[in-house]
Design a protein around this motif. Structure first.
Motif, PDB file in Angstrom:
ATOM      1  N   MET A   1      62.317   4.477 -84.427  1.00 39.00           N
ATOM      2  CA  MET A   1      61.946   3.189 -83.848  1.00 39.00           C
ATOM      3  C   MET A   1      60.608   3.297 -83.118  1.00 39.00           C
ATOM      4  N   ALA A   2      60.424   4.376 -82.350  1.00 43.69           N
ATOM      5  CA  ALA A   2      59.151   4.577 -81.667  1.00 43.69           C
ATOM      6  C   ALA A   2      58.017   4.692 -82.677  1.00 43.69           C
ATOM      7  N   TYR A   3      58.267   5.377 -83.763  1.00 43.43           N
ATOM      8  CA  TYR A   3      57.270   5.506 -84.837  1.00 43.43           C
ATOM      9  C   TYR A   3      56.936   4.121 -85.404  1.00 43.43           C
TER      10      TYR A   3
ATOM     11  N   ASP B   1      55.881   9.092 -77.873  1.00 45.96           N
ATOM     12  CA  ASP B   1      57.335   9.076 -77.744  1.00 45.96           C
ATOM     13  C   ASP B   1      57.991   9.547 -79.042  1.00 45.96           C
ATOM     14  N   ALA B   2      57.455   9.078 -80.165  1.00 45.01           N
ATOM     15  CA  ALA B   2      58.022   9.464 -81.453  1.00 45.01           C
ATOM     16  C   ALA B   2      57.927  10.972 -81.657  1.00 45.01           C
ATOM     17  N   ALA B   3      56.768  11.532 -81.398  1.00 41.38           N
ATOM     18  CA  ALA B   3      56.584  12.973 -81.593  1.00 41.38           C
ATOM     19  C   ALA B   3      57.514  13.776 -80.696  1.00 41.38           C
ATOM     20  N   ALA B   4      57.657  13.356 -79.448  1.00 39.35           N
ATOM     21  CA  ALA B   4      58.522  14.077 -78.518  1.00 39.35           C
ATOM     22  C   ALA B   4      59.979  14.024 -78.961  1.00 39.35           C
ATOM     23  N   LEU B   5      60.427  12.870 -79.425  1.00 38.65           N
ATOM     24  CA  LEU B   5      61.818  12.726 -79.853  1.00 38.65           C
ATOM     25  C   LEU B   5      62.096  13.509 -81.136  1.00 38.65           C
ATOM     26  N   TYR B   6      61.141  13.496 -82.070  1.00 37.78           N
ATOM     27  CA  TYR B   6      61.311  14.309 -83.279  1.00 37.78           C
ATOM     28  C   TYR B   6      61.397  15.783 -82.911  1.00 37.78           C
ATOM     29  N   ALA B   7      60.519  16.214 -82.016  1.00 35.08           N
ATOM     30  CA  ALA B   7      60.474  17.627 -81.645  1.00 35.08           C
ATOM     31  C   ALA B   7      61.793  18.091 -81.041  1.00 35.08           C
ATOM     32  N   GLU B   8      62.468  17.216 -80.286  1.00 39.45           N
ATOM     33  CA  GLU B   8      63.742  17.569 -79.657  1.00 39.45           C
ATOM     34  C   GLU B   8      64.828  17.910 -80.668  1.00 39.45           C
ATOM     35  N   SER B   9      64.735  17.339 -81.868  1.00 39.15           N
ATOM     36  CA  SER B   9      65.860  17.389 -82.803  1.00 39.15           C
ATOM     37  C   SER B   9      65.618  18.230 -84.045  1.00 39.15           C
ATOM     38  N   LEU B  10      64.371  18.589 -84.339  1.00 34.43           N
ATOM     39  CA  LEU B  10      64.081  19.241 -85.615  1.00 34.43           C
ATOM     40  C   LEU B  10      64.855  20.539 -85.799  1.00 34.43           C
ATOM     41  N   ASP B  11      64.963  21.349 -84.761  1.00 32.63           N
ATOM     42  CA  ASP B  11      65.657  22.629 -84.904  1.00 32.63           C
ATOM     43  C   ASP B  11      67.133  22.456 -85.243  1.00 32.63           C
ATOM     44  N   GLN B  12      67.683  21.294 -84.920  1.00 34.84           N
ATOM     45  CA  GLN B  12      69.104  21.061 -85.177  1.00 34.84           C
ATOM     46  C   GLN B  12      69.355  20.485 -86.564  1.00 34.84           C
ATOM     47  N   LEU B  13      68.294  20.408 -87.375  1.00 37.28           N
ATOM     48  CA  LEU B  13      68.428  19.907 -88.747  1.00 37.28           C
ATOM     49  C   LEU B  13      68.264  21.015 -89.778  1.00 37.28           C
TER      50      LEU B  13
ATOM     51  N   HIS C   1      65.350  17.710 -92.814  1.00 40.08           N
ATOM     52  CA  HIS C   1      64.408  18.488 -92.009  1.00 40.08           C
ATOM     53  C   HIS C   1      62.982  18.301 -92.518  1.00 40.08           C
ATOM     54  N   ALA C   2      62.828  18.315 -93.844  1.00 37.36           N
ATOM     55  CA  ALA C   2      61.493  18.119 -94.418  1.00 37.36           C
ATOM     56  C   ALA C   2      60.961  16.717 -94.120  1.00 37.36           C
ATOM     57  N   TYR C   3      61.830  15.720 -94.240  1.00 37.11           N
ATOM     58  CA  TYR C   3      61.418  14.333 -94.006  1.00 37.11           C
ATOM     59  C   TYR C   3      60.961  14.137 -92.563  1.00 37.11           C
ATOM     60  N   TYR C   4      61.785  14.581 -91.615  1.00 34.94           N
ATOM     61  CA  TYR C   4      61.459  14.348 -90.211  1.00 34.94           C
ATOM     62  C   TYR C   4      60.308  15.238 -89.732  1.00 34.94           C
ATOM     63  N   THR C   5      60.146  16.389 -90.342  1.00 33.10           N
ATOM     64  CA  THR C   5      58.988  17.227 -90.009  1.00 33.10           C
ATOM     65  C   THR C   5      57.698  16.525 -90.392  1.00 33.10           C
ATOM     66  N   ALA C   6      57.706  15.889 -91.563  1.00 33.90           N
ATOM     67  CA  ALA C   6      56.515  15.150 -91.995  1.00 33.90           C
ATOM     68  C   ALA C   6      56.210  13.993 -91.043  1.00 33.90           C
ATOM     69  N   ARG C   7      57.234  13.286 -90.599  1.00 32.13           N
ATOM     70  CA  ARG C   7      57.016  12.184 -89.656  1.00 32.13           C
ATOM     71  C   ARG C   7      56.541  12.703 -88.297  1.00 32.13           C
ATOM     72  N   TYR C   8      57.075  13.826 -87.883  1.00 31.43           N
ATOM     73  CA  TYR C   8      56.638  14.445 -86.630  1.00 31.43           C
ATOM     74  C   TYR C   8      55.154  14.824 -86.705  1.00 31.43           C
ATOM     75  N   ASP C   9      54.777  15.464 -87.803  1.00 35.43           N
ATOM     76  CA  ASP C   9      53.365  15.848 -87.955  1.00 35.43           C
ATOM     77  C   ASP C   9      52.464  14.635 -87.982  1.00 35.43           C
ATOM     78  N   ASP C  10      52.909  13.567 -88.650  1.00 37.46           N
ATOM     79  CA  ASP C  10      52.080  12.364 -88.715  1.00 37.46           C
ATOM     80  C   ASP C  10      51.960  11.704 -87.351  1.00 37.46           C
ATOM     81  N   ALA C  11      53.079  11.640 -86.599  1.00 37.75           N
ATOM     82  CA  ALA C  11      53.023  11.047 -85.268  1.00 37.75           C
ATOM     83  C   ALA C  11      52.085  11.828 -84.360  1.00 37.75           C
TER      84      ALA C  11
END
Length: 348
Positions: free
Chosen positions: A306-308, A315-327, A334-344
């Protein structure tokens, strides 16, 4: 279930659901009247010493060809993922008319054995998780066969039993819709979703009715029609009597559609609402079966999405970072959200 022979036995079915081959062989021999390991030789194609190694946990079965041979040899029932009487090919995307015909006769008097349905429900829950990791293309024929098994029970069901079967049929139809959509079979995806929606309403399931409506909103948003997606998502939230998990996912859907039409403050408010609702039901057992994945980790990822969507990049980058290791156990996600994290992060 009497026509399933040994497979009417619940312990054997439980072993099959776990794919515990040592237990499958032991429980099959017991349920079949005390067969010996040598009696399994002509059924499995394995020599007795090898069967002994499997039952003792010293050999594993991993080959799809061997699994298929055992499945046929032991005559595993169709609803457990065994050999279907009528193989449903991937080219057969559209729902057949006989499914509707069976549902139309669902309220005759009679008794249906829900033991079969309960095991089919357990198998479907495993397929949901497998689809998360490998996709649903390979599982399509099995789930179609399971849906056939469920709908064949309906003419002998009435009252609460019929409702349970209708809900299970709707869950299967929704799953098939989702897989069809992933394979870019949009017309078939909507056809299956229409079946799921109608069956959910007929069964009186508020949560499933809302969820299927939310999926339609998601499809519409993917087709770049945010106004219609928002209207549909609003309908998903308007269903009375929703559980917290179902209300959370409906709020998230409305928020994503609101973000797409430029209503950023509304989207942020709905994001907070959805997140707080998920926190009310952190345990999987307190959520509908199809929302098994909606734990606090996924809730944070939805909040990140939603932040994205409203361009709150930090906010988006911080929230993605909190959860990536748990995927890590979900490589596609994991690949999908990593790409969104990098883009944010690149947009901060």
């Amino acid at each position: 279930m009497s026509d399933h022979g040994p497979w009417a036995d619940q312990r054997l079915r439980a072993a099959w659901a776990r794919q515990d081959w040592a237990a499958i062989f032991r429980e099959y021999r017991r349920a079949a009247g005390g067969l010996s390991q040598r009696d399994l030789e002509p059924l499995t194609g394995f020599a007795q010493p090898y069967i002994s190694l499997i039952e003792n946990g010293k050999r594993q079965i991993t080959s799809a060809e061997v699994v298929d041979r055992i499945t046929r040899g032991l005559k595993v029932p169709e609803e457990l993922g065994g050999v279907p009487e009528h193989r449903h090919e991937l080219s057969d995307w559209q729902p057949p008319s006989e499914l509707r015909d069976r549902i139309a006769h669902a309220h005759s008097t009679g008794r249906a054995d829900l033991g079969v349905a309960n095991w089919i429900k357990d198998v479907l829950s495993q397929h949901r998780r497998a689809e998360d990791e490998v996709g649903g293309r390979e599982l399509w024929p099995v789930v179609r066969s399971q849906l056939d098994a469920v709908t064949r029970l309906l003419p002998n069901a009435s009252g609460q039993a019929a409702d349970q079967l209708l809900i299970l049929a709707a869950e299967h139809a929704h799953w098939l819709s989702w897989v069809a959509a992933q394979e870019d079979q949009q017309g078939a995806a909507l056809s299956w979703l229409d079946l799921a929606h109608g069956w959910a309403i007929e069964a009186g399931s508020a949560d499933l009715t809302s969820w299927v409506t939310r999926v339609r909103s998601h499809y519409t948003l993917r087709r770049q029609d945010p106004i219609r997606a928002l209207r549909t998502a609003e309908s998903a939230r308007d269903v009375p009597g929703l559980s917290p998990a179902a209300a959370a996912i409906a709020a998230h859907a409305e928020g994503m559609a609101a973000a797409a039409v430029g209503e950023r403050e509304r989207a942020r408010r709905l994001s907070d609402e959805a997140f707080n609702l998920v926190l009310q039901v952190p345990d999987e057992g307190d959520r509908p079966g199809w929302l098994y994945w909606l734990d606090p980790v996924r809730a944070r990822l939805q909040r990140a999405d939603m932040a994205y969507s409203v361009r709150d990049w930090s906010d988006a980058a911080a929230l993605y970072a909190e959860s990536l290791d748990q995927l890590r156990g979900f490589p596609r996600d994991h690949a999908y959200y990593t790409a969104r994290y990098d883009d944010a992060r690149s947009r901060i």
